[in-house]
Design a protein around this motif. Structure first.
Motif: not given
Lengths: 183, 197
Positions: B77-90
């Motif tokens: 989930g750290v990686f999955i959460g990281g992907l979501m985080f990255g999209a929202g960050w952009a």
């Protein structure tokens, strides 16, 4: 106005070091949960309750790790929550000292305007949606740029590298699609 | 009381530095993530490197309490959460820390980011049992682990190598990357790329 990367990087690195030297590594995103808990507890006082040996919550997430978050919700004057409030004060003072943010920049940045126009509501909607995904993802991951990317990789933790890989794998393509024009 | 005082001092310093490196400006973050201007990335790389060298160096010299380290658990989930985080960050140009700081500097869109963030965090709080049941939060490669084995730390190392030495080496790699990373990767000079006005 903006520090060059050598000065800025050195200062930021020293701040991260001082945090772990004096107290513990920096982290931010948990405090969104704590504020949610504080608001939730005002609406429904049953959300967080004191028990014989600590705090408990009817919400499984606040209740996890022996009610660690539930305790913070009940005692907002704790290190991590005050830390975030102090960050805001520090940023505010810094911004005032450099003359503040231009009125034209406050809702829509130059980069956004170049790519998506002047609509304030379009920008606000994107910021809101982005914020939702950012915090949902950060809580799923258990940390954000501060806790995972910076504090995590500084400590050479595996989780910090996993988070950073995921974050940039998504952020770079999305940003390249969105921001084709430069301001 | 001392801890609250430290929270005020370190927190304020962190917020001020985030503002001064441009991290509270969503345009600078957007240009970094679209690889148009990597100055902020160089800043962050250098900061991680400096922090790591000071921390592990201090621990080796016995000046820094190893017990202050706080390593987060690794799970899928750290990686999955990281992907979501990255999209929202952009999309937003903000992360949790820079979002609250940007709001404090007077940026109104950051208030919408915070509102969305509070709702997103609440949504996770409600859906947490489903993630827990999915097994995606289960420990991965030992959970709370560091790459090397840090003497005196309560965390296991993935490699037997001294975590202090490895930490310093990685810190120096981050510093080297900060120097090596070009100012921009995507496109060429703004003057050439800019469309006719």
């Amino acid at each position: 106005m903006i520090l060059n990367w050598k000065t800025g990087g050195l200062l930021l690195g020293v701040v991260f070091f001082m945090a772990v030297f004096l107290v513990k590594p920096i982290g931010v995103s948990t405090q969104f949960v704590i504020l949610d808990g504080i608001i939730g507890d005002v609406v429904n006082s049953e959300l967080v309750t004191q028990t014989e040996d600590g705090y408990a919550s009817t919400n499984a997430y606040l209740d996890k790790s022996n009610g660690k978050y539930a305790k913070a919700v009940s005692n907002p004057l704790n290190y991590s929550f005050v830390f975030v409030l102090a960050m805001m004060a520090g940023a505010f003072i810094s911004a005032m000292l450099r003359g503040g943010v231009d009125a034209s920049e406050r809702s829509v940045s130059a980069l956004w305007r170049a790519n998506f126009g002047d609509s304030v509501w379009k920008r606000h909607a994107a910021a809101f949606a982005g914020g939702f995904i950012v915090l949902y993802g950060a809580r799923l991951a258990g940390g954000c740029t501060s806790g995972h990317m910076m504090s995590g990789m500084m400590q050479s933790s595996l989780s910090g590298y996993m988070f950073t890989a995921g974050a940039f794998l998504a952020a770079i393509p999305v940003a390249m699609m969105m921001y084709k024009k430069e301001a | 009381m001392t801890t609250i005082l430290l929270a005020l001092v370190i927190g304020a310093a962190f917020g001020a530095v985030l503002d001064r490196i441009g991290a509270t400006n969503p345009a600078i973050v957007g240009k970094m993530l679209s690889l148009k201007n990597l100055e902020l990335a160089k800043t962050i790389l250098l900061a991680i490197g400096v922090g790591a060298v000071l921390m592990f160096g201090g621990q080796m010299l016995g000046l820094v309490d190893v017990g202050h380290m706080s390593v987060k658990s690794a799970y899928i989930g750290v990686f999955i959460g990281g992907l979501m985080f990255g999209a929202g960050w952009a999309v937003s140009g903000y992360c949790p820390g820079t979002g609250v700081c940007a709001a404090a500097t007077g940026r109104k869109d950051a208030l919408f980011f915070i509102a969305g963030g509070l709702l997103g965090a609440a949504a996770y709080m409600v859906t947490y049992p489903a993630w827990k049941a999915s097994g995606l939060l289960d420990k991965f490669m030992g959970g709370k682990v560091t790459l090397g084995s840090v003497p005196g730390a309560k965390y296991d190392g993935l490699m037997a190598m001294s975590g202090d030495v490895l930490g310093i080496i990685l810190g120096l790699v981050f510093v080297a990357l900060a120097f090596a990373l070009p100012e921009r990767i995507s496109g060429s000079d703004g003057a050439v790329m800019a469309p006719a006005e």
